[in-house]
Design a protein around this motif. Structure first.
Motif, PDB file in Angstrom:
ATOM      1  N   ALA A   1       0.915  -1.128  -0.029  1.00  0.00           N
ATOM      2  CA  ALA A   1       0.102   0.027  -0.082  1.00  0.00           C
ATOM      3  C   ALA A   1       0.756   1.239  -0.015  1.00  0.00           C
ATOM      4  O   ALA A   1       0.239   2.289  -0.151  1.00  0.00           O
ATOM      5  CB  ALA A   1      -1.064  -0.014   1.235  1.00  0.00           C
ATOM      6  N   GLN A   2       2.205   1.087   0.388  1.00  0.00           N
ATOM      7  CA  GLN A   2       2.985   2.237   0.192  1.00  0.00           C
ATOM      8  C   GLN A   2       3.105   3.017  -1.373  1.00  0.00           C
ATOM      9  O   GLN A   2       3.381   3.899  -1.577  1.00  0.00           O
ATOM     10  CB  GLN A   2       4.267   1.890   0.756  1.00  0.00           C
ATOM     11  N   SER A   3       2.773   1.907  -2.313  1.00  0.00           N
ATOM     12  CA  SER A   3       2.912   2.353  -3.678  1.00  0.00           C
ATOM     13  C   SER A   3       1.529   2.045  -4.568  1.00  0.00           C
ATOM     14  O   SER A   3       1.573   2.066  -5.757  1.00  0.00           O
ATOM     15  CB  SER A   3       3.987   1.807  -4.272  1.00  0.00           C
ATOM     16  N   GLN A   4       0.487   1.560  -3.678  1.00  0.00           N
ATOM     17  CA  GLN A   4      -0.682   0.992  -4.435  1.00  0.00           C
ATOM     18  C   GLN A   4      -1.915   1.525  -3.753  1.00  0.00           C
ATOM     19  O   GLN A   4      -1.983   1.657  -2.505  1.00  0.00           O
ATOM     20  CB  GLN A   4      -0.769  -0.317  -4.427  1.00  0.00           C
ATOM     21  N   TYR A   5      -3.091   1.934  -4.485  1.00  0.00           N
ATOM     22  CA  TYR A   5      -4.476   2.651  -4.020  1.00  0.00           C
ATOM     23  C   TYR A   5      -4.861   1.402  -3.502  1.00  0.00           C
ATOM     24  O   TYR A   5      -5.753   1.642  -2.440  1.00  0.00           O
ATOM     25  CB  TYR A   5      -5.041   3.261  -5.025  1.00  0.00           C
ATOM     26  N   VAL A   6      -4.995   0.353  -4.235  1.00  0.00           N
ATOM     27  CA  VAL A   6      -5.675  -0.852  -3.809  1.00  0.00           C
ATOM     28  C   VAL A   6      -4.523  -2.275  -4.065  1.00  0.00           C
ATOM     29  O   VAL A   6      -3.857  -2.011  -4.692  1.00  0.00           O
ATOM     30  CB  VAL A   6      -6.924  -1.273  -4.702  1.00  0.00           C
TER      31      VAL A   6
END
Lengths: 274, 274, 274, 274
Positions: free
Chosen positions: D250-255
Motif C-alpha cells: 500500500a506504500q505504492s498502491q491505492y488498492v
C-alpha cells in the motif's frame, strides 16, 4: 468546454478512510461477453477490480467463466441468461456496467432488457458497446438511473441520430439532455457531456488505438463510480486516468495494450489520490 | 540479394498519427489451431496484437477459445468451421493469416478452401505452416490477393517442388514469380523473395530454434502488413524484428521462447519507429 | 561416489551451433496428467520447453489441454488414450517422459503399457512418479531404451524391493544394474546411479521441498537428454541445475515453487553453457 | 488483549531443517469454490502453496479445475461432491480449509457435512466464509478438531448470536470458549481469540478492503498451520503477515489485490523467519 487536467484525480480519488471494509468501496456488476467477445467483459472486469471496487461480479456467457478466473480470481461470476440471478446481482450493485462484448443477438437483447428492468434510480448504469447499438436498433426505453453512455462516434451516431460530421458540441449536448445522463464520446480527443458541463480530454495517445480500450474504460468508470461519491467527477477521473496511463506507457511502447493500462491502476491511483 | 539491416524498421514502422483510431491500424483475421496445435494460433494472435494491429479476430477450433482469452482478452474469437462467420470475418479483414496449427485433416482443408474462396485481391494473405502443406498435397488453386508464403525449407520443397539441396536463389525466385507473391523461406538465415527483389536476413540466433517461432513470425507479419502501407517492407520489417529481438534476448538466455519475443514488441517497435 | 559440481554444466550444455533448427534440439514427448494431477504434466512440459527442447508434445487427459495452453502455447497436445496418436508421437520422439501425474488407475496402466510397447532402444525414456509405482505393482516388463528412473525413496523401495533404511549405495547399484539404466534417487541429497559411476548432488535446499519439484525435474531431464548427446551427463546436469537454481532463489525466498525454477532455466543455462 | 508485532513471525516461521522433504511441510486440503465463487478457492489454494505447505489439494466444483491449473499447476484437484475422494483426501491432510466460495446451496451443505464427518481431533480445520454461514443456518454440530473460525463481523453475528454492536471482547471470548477453538474476527483491526489469550492486529490498510482478502487469509492460515507446530502462533503469524504485506504494497498502491499479497509470501517469509 473545459479541458480536463490532473486536478480531476485529486478531486476524485479520495484517501481511503482507515475504518472501512470492502463494502465501503462499492459493488460493481459487469454484464456482457458472449461466446465471441468474451475478452471484452474480461477486460472491463479486470479494470474495475484494479480500480479498487470492493466487490465485482461478472454476468456473462458461461464459456467465459474459466478464462476470467484464470486471469482474475478476485471476481465472481454468473450466467447472464439466468434471470433470477441477474435480478439479484444487478439489484445489489452500486454500479452496473452493461455492454462490453454483449453482442447484438436475441440473447444480448434479452439480457439488456433484463438489466434495464432491474436497475433503479439510485444506481449508476454504464451503457457501453453493443448495448448502445441495441438501444438504437430496438428503440429501447431507458431505465431511471444515473446513466453514463460511452459511445465512440459511430455508436453515438446510431444512438443520437447525429451524423459524425454533424456531431457538434451543441447538437451532442442537446441529445445528452434528452437522454438525461452523461455521455462519454470517445475519439482521439474524448469529450464528456455531463449535467454540470462539458469537458475535453486532451490526454491520450495513438498508441492506445487498439481493440479493448473501450471495454477497459467502461470497467474503470464502473470501478470509479462505485467508489467515489461525485458520479460526474468519477467519470471524468476515469477518462483522464485511462488516457494518462496510456501516455506514460507510450513513452516506451509503440502500442499500449488495454491490460497493461489496467495493471498500472493501483500505482497510478496511489500517486494521484487527493 | 540485399542484406536486411535495422534501416528497414525505420522505413516501415511509421510514427502513429495523432488523429487515428483502432480502425487506422488494420483488422487482422488469424485462422488456424485445431485440437492438437491450438498453441500455434495463440502465438500467432498474440504476435499480431502485440505488433499493434487495431483489431484481431481468431478463427479456430472452439477448444482454443478459453486458453486464448486466458492469455489475451484483447482478441475476439470465432469457430473456424462456421462458414458464414468465417466469410464475414475474413472479408472484413485487411490481412488474413492462415495456417498456424491448422492441421492437415479434412476439416483443415475445408477451412483453408473457405478462406481461399473468400479473400480478394485487396487483401493480404499470409499462408503458413499446415496451409502450405495442404496446398502442396491437394494442388489447391491460389486466390487473388497479396500472397505471403512463410515456408521452412521442407515446406518450400513441398510447395515449390525444389528439393532442399537445390533451393538456389534462382530456382526459388522462379517459383515465387509463378506463385505471384512474396516468399519468406525460413532457415537459420531466412531469405525473402519479393516482387521487388530478394533479401537476406542475417539476424537471428540458434537460441530461437524452438517450436512456435514460425507461428509467431506469421502473426507478426499479419500485424505489420495490417498497419503499414508498403506490404513488402512490412514483411521485411517483421522478419528482421523477429530475429533482432531474439538476438537481444539471447544475450542472456540459452533458449528464447516465442512468447518472450512477442512481449518485447511494443518496446522494440517504439525504439525503432521511423 | 563423486560429488557433482558446476563443471557438469559446462561439460553438458553445449554452445548452440549457428546452423541449426528446432529439430537439432530434439523432440520430447511427455505422457501423464490425469484429471486429478494435471498440474504435474504441465510442470514437466514447462520444464522441458524452458530447457530448450526443440519440439514438445504433451500426451495427457483432454481436461488438461486448456490449462496447458493457457500457460504454455509452445507445447502441442494429444489425448493419451488415443492409441494411434500415442504410437505416432512417442515413436517420433528422441526422449519420452512418462509418469508425472499419470495416476494408478486402469487407464494409467494402459497408457504406460502403450508407451512401453512403443519406445525403442534408440530413445531415452524417463520413468517418473506414478509410472514407477505402476511398474512395481504390476511387475511390468521394461522396454529396451535408455532408461532413466527418477524415484523418491519410497518409490525406490517399491521398485527395487530395498527398504528405505537399507538403501545403501551397494544395494542400489546392484538393482540399477539389473534394471539396466540410470537411477536418480531423490532425497534431500539426491544420488544418481549410472552405468559409468555414481554421483552425489549436494546442491539443493529445503525451500524446494514442495509438491511438483519431481515433475519439474523429470521435465528438465527430458529437455536435457533431448538436446545433449551424452545421456548420462544430460541427466547429471539437469539434476544439478534444478537444485542450483533453487539454491539461488532460496537466498531470498522461504519456499521456491517449481514454476519459479523453470522460468530461470533460459538465463541459468546461458550463464553455464560450455 | 495483546497487540501483535513482527515478533510473532520469528517465533513461528522456523528455519527449514536441511534434512526434510515435502511431507515435512504438511498436507493441506482446501474445500470450496462452487460454480459462482470459484475464484475464492483459487486464492485460498494459491495462498497455501505460496506459504510453503508441502502438498496442496483443492476439492472444488469441477468447473474450477482448469482455471486453478492455469494459475497454479502446483496444486492437485478433486471433485468435492465425490464423497470417497473427499474422505480419503481430507483424512490424509494435516490442515483442512473449508468454506471459501463454498456457497450455501444443498450441495454446499452436503460437502460441509462430509468434511465435518471426516476430520478428526489431530487435524486443524479452518472454517471460513460460507461454511460459517451454513453452520449458523443449519445449527451444525462441530467436529472435534483444532478449529479456527475466520468470520467477518456479520458472519460472527450469525455464528455467535452476538450483534455487531455488542461484539465486546468478553462476549466474543465467552462464545469462543463454547466453540472450543480459535476465532479470527476480521475487521479493519482484526482480533484473534485463542485458548491462550486474545490478540489485536493493528497492521493492515484500507487498500486491502477488496473481495478475496478473506479467502487469501484462510489459505495462508492453512499453509501456516500445516507447517508450524504451534497452531495458535501459526494463526497469529498468518494474520500478521497478511496485513503487513498489504501495508508494504500500500506504500505504492491505492488498492492491494489478494493475489499480489500471495506472490510476496516467499520473499516476506524469508525475511522474517526465526
Amino acid at each position: 468546454m473545459e479541458t480536463l487536467t490532473e486536478q480531476i484525480l485529486a478531486q476524485t480519488i479520495r484517501v481511503r478512510p482507515k475504518e472501512s471494509h470492502k463494502g465501503t468501496y462499492g459493488r460493481v456488476c459487469l454484464v456482457g461477453g458472449n461466446d465471441h467477445f468474451g475478452g471484452a467483459i474480461l477486460m472491463a472486469t479486470e479494470a474495475s477490480v484494479y480500480s479498487g471496487a470492493g466487490l465485482n461480479t461478472t454476468l456473462t456467457d458461461p464459456s467465459n467463466f474459466i478464462s476470467l478466473h484464470s486471469r482474475l480470481p478476485e471476481a465472481m461470476v454468473a450466467n447472464f441468461t439466468n434471470r433470477d440471478e441477474l435480478t439479484d446481482l444487478v439489484s445489489a450493485a452500486n454500479t452496473v456496467v452493461v455492454g462490453p462484448g454483449l453482442g447484438t443477438t436475441d440473447t444480448s437483447l434479452s439480457v439488456l432488457k433484463a438489466v434495464f428492468d432491474t436497475v433503479s434510480d439510485n444506481q449508476t448504469l454504464i451503457v457501453d458497446g453493443s448495448a448502445i447499438t441495441l438501444i438504437s436498433k430496438h428503440d429501447l426505453k431507458l431505465p431511471k438511473a444515473h446513466l453514463v453512455f460511452t459511445p465512440h462516434q459511430m455508436e453515438w451516431q446510431r444512438l443520437s441520430g447525429i451524423k459524425i460530421a454533424a456531431q457538434t458540441d451543441e447538437a451532442n449536448e442537446a441529445v445528452r439532455r434528452q437522454l438525461g445522463g452523461t455521455v462519454v464520446l470517445k475519439s482521439h480527443q474524448t469529450k464528456i457531456y455531463t449535467p454540470t458541463g462539458s469537458f475535453l480530454n486532451t490526454a491520450g495517445t495513438p498508441a492506445q488505438a487498439t481493440g479493448g480500450m473501450g471495454d477497459t474504460l467502461a470497467g474503470m468508470i464502473g470501478g470509479f463510480t462505485a467508489q467515489f461519491a461525485d458520479q460526474t467527477n468519477a467519470v471524468l477521473a476515469a477518462v483522464y486516468a485511462h488516457s494518462a496511463i496510456a501516455d506514460e506507457l507510450a513513452q516506451s511502447q509503440y502500442v499500449v495494450l488495454p491490460t497493461q493500462i489496467i495493471h498500472q491502476l493501483p500505482r497510478y491511483m496511489h500517486e494521484h489520490q487527493g
